[in-house]
Motif scaffolding. Structure first.
Motif, PDB file in Angstrom:
ATOM      1  N   HIS A  79      48.450  -4.662  14.148  1.00  0.00           N
ATOM      2  CA  HIS A  79      48.127  -3.278  14.484  1.00  0.00           C
ATOM      3  C   HIS A  79      49.363  -2.450  14.799  1.00  0.00           C
ATOM      4  O   HIS A  79      49.265  -1.233  14.935  1.00  0.00           O
ATOM      5  CB  HIS A  79      47.171  -3.233  15.680  1.00  0.00           C
ATOM      6  CG  HIS A  79      45.939  -4.049  15.477  1.00  0.00           C
ATOM      7  ND1 HIS A  79      44.993  -3.734  14.529  1.00  0.00           N
ATOM      8  CD2 HIS A  79      45.507  -5.189  16.070  1.00  0.00           C
ATOM      9  CE1 HIS A  79      44.027  -4.636  14.559  1.00  0.00           C
ATOM     10  NE2 HIS A  79      44.309  -5.529  15.490  1.00  0.00           N
ATOM     11  N   VAL A  80      50.527  -3.076  14.923  1.00  0.00           N
ATOM     12  CA  VAL A  80      51.753  -2.377  15.294  1.00  0.00           C
ATOM     13  C   VAL A  80      52.505  -1.992  14.034  1.00  0.00           C
ATOM     14  O   VAL A  80      52.789  -2.826  13.178  1.00  0.00           O
ATOM     15  CB  VAL A  80      52.628  -3.251  16.216  1.00  0.00           C
ATOM     16  CG1 VAL A  80      53.934  -2.548  16.535  1.00  0.00           C
ATOM     17  CG2 VAL A  80      51.878  -3.579  17.492  1.00  0.00           C
ATOM     18  N   ALA A  81      52.827  -0.711  13.910  1.00  0.00           N
ATOM     19  CA  ALA A  81      53.578  -0.229  12.757  1.00  0.00           C
ATOM     20  C   ALA A  81      55.074  -0.428  12.962  1.00  0.00           C
ATOM     21  O   ALA A  81      55.775  -0.915  12.075  1.00  0.00           O
ATOM     22  CB  ALA A  81      53.288   1.247  12.508  1.00  0.00           C
ATOM     23  N   ARG A  92      49.494   1.415  14.065  1.00  0.00           N
ATOM     24  CA  ARG A  92      49.103   1.905  12.740  1.00  0.00           C
ATOM     25  C   ARG A  92      47.960   2.903  12.892  1.00  0.00           C
ATOM     26  O   ARG A  92      47.103   2.752  13.768  1.00  0.00           O
ATOM     27  CB  ARG A  92      48.675   0.754  11.851  1.00  0.00           C
ATOM     28  CG  ARG A  92      49.795  -0.194  11.554  1.00  0.00           C
ATOM     29  CD  ARG A  92      49.374  -1.210  10.504  1.00  0.00           C
ATOM     30  NE  ARG A  92      50.384  -2.244  10.378  1.00  0.00           N
ATOM     31  CZ  ARG A  92      51.509  -2.109   9.686  1.00  0.00           C
ATOM     32  NH1 ARG A  92      51.758  -0.994   9.061  1.00  0.00           N
ATOM     33  NH2 ARG A  92      52.384  -3.099   9.634  1.00  0.00           N
ATOM     34  N   PRO A  93      47.932   3.930  12.049  1.00  0.00           N
ATOM     35  CA  PRO A  93      46.845   4.929  12.144  1.00  0.00           C
ATOM     36  C   PRO A  93      45.480   4.279  11.938  1.00  0.00           C
ATOM     37  O   PRO A  93      45.294   3.445  11.057  1.00  0.00           O
ATOM     38  CB  PRO A  93      47.153   5.900  10.996  1.00  0.00           C
ATOM     39  CG  PRO A  93      48.605   5.717  10.717  1.00  0.00           C
ATOM     40  CD  PRO A  93      48.922   4.285  11.038  1.00  0.00           C
ATOM     41  N   GLY A  94      44.545   4.642  12.786  1.00  0.00           N
ATOM     42  CA  GLY A  94      43.178   4.154  12.688  1.00  0.00           C
ATOM     43  C   GLY A  94      42.940   2.787  13.289  1.00  0.00           C
ATOM     44  O   GLY A  94      41.821   2.280  13.235  1.00  0.00           O
ATOM     45  N   THR A  95      43.961   2.168  13.865  1.00  0.00           N
ATOM     46  CA  THR A  95      43.777   0.831  14.428  1.00  0.00           C
ATOM     47  C   THR A  95      43.805   0.828  15.949  1.00  0.00           C
ATOM     48  O   THR A  95      43.886  -0.232  16.555  1.00  0.00           O
ATOM     49  CB  THR A  95      44.861  -0.136  13.924  1.00  0.00           C
ATOM     50  OG1 THR A  95      46.130   0.328  14.374  1.00  0.00           O
ATOM     51  CG2 THR A  95      44.852  -0.249  12.418  1.00  0.00           C
ATOM     52  N   ASP A  96      43.710   2.009  16.550  1.00  0.00           N
ATOM     53  CA  ASP A  96      43.814   2.065  18.007  1.00  0.00           C
ATOM     54  C   ASP A  96      42.662   1.335  18.694  1.00  0.00           C
ATOM     55  O   ASP A  96      42.871   0.613  19.668  1.00  0.00           O
ATOM     56  CB  ASP A  96      43.930   3.500  18.504  1.00  0.00           C
ATOM     57  CG  ASP A  96      42.855   4.414  17.940  1.00  0.00           C
ATOM     58  OD1 ASP A  96      42.185   4.025  16.968  1.00  0.00           O
ATOM     59  OD2 ASP A  96      42.698   5.519  18.482  1.00  0.00           O
TER      60      ASP A  96
END
Length: 117
Positions: A79-81, A92-96
């Motif tokens: 989940h970490v960009a 990452r966008p949308g994975t919060d």
């Protein structure tokens, strides 16, 4: 010829405005607190291009070692960009929501500010 007066100790005497030889500057007008805005400093760096990203999710920890441990965890690392600083990472966008779920499953109690829990 030497000066025979004893040296004075302590603070020098205060000079009163009427005793100075230069004219005193006029006192600034007092503005009301409600209407007065703080003066902003002049920018020392003017960027050529400025980009603002809205809707990003940041992960912040208190200790850089904590972020190292979280990034090595297989439940959160997808989940970490990118790691932005020693204590900040960009998700990452949308994975919060999935990142929060992964943190909770790992036994952490994240505090969410400024967004949807």
């Amino acid at each position: 010829m030497t000066d025979q007066t004893p040296k004075r100790r302590g603070r020098p005497p205060k000079v009163r405005p009427e005793e100075t030889t230069t004219p005193a500057a006029p006192a600034p007008a007092r503005a009301s607190r409600a209407k007065a805005a703080p003066a902003l400093p002049e920018p020392t760096f003017v960027p050529e291009r400025l980009t603002v990203h809205a809707g990003l999710t940041l992960l912040e920890v208190q200790d850089p070692a904590d972020l190292d441990a979280l990034l090595s965890d297989a439940r959160l690392s997808p989940h970490v960009a990118e790691r932005l600083a020693p204590t900040f990472a960009l998700l990452r966008p949308g994975t919060d929501a999935a990142a929060l779920d992964a943190l909770r499953r790992a036994g952490h109690t994240p505090r969410v500010t400024g967004g949807q829990p």
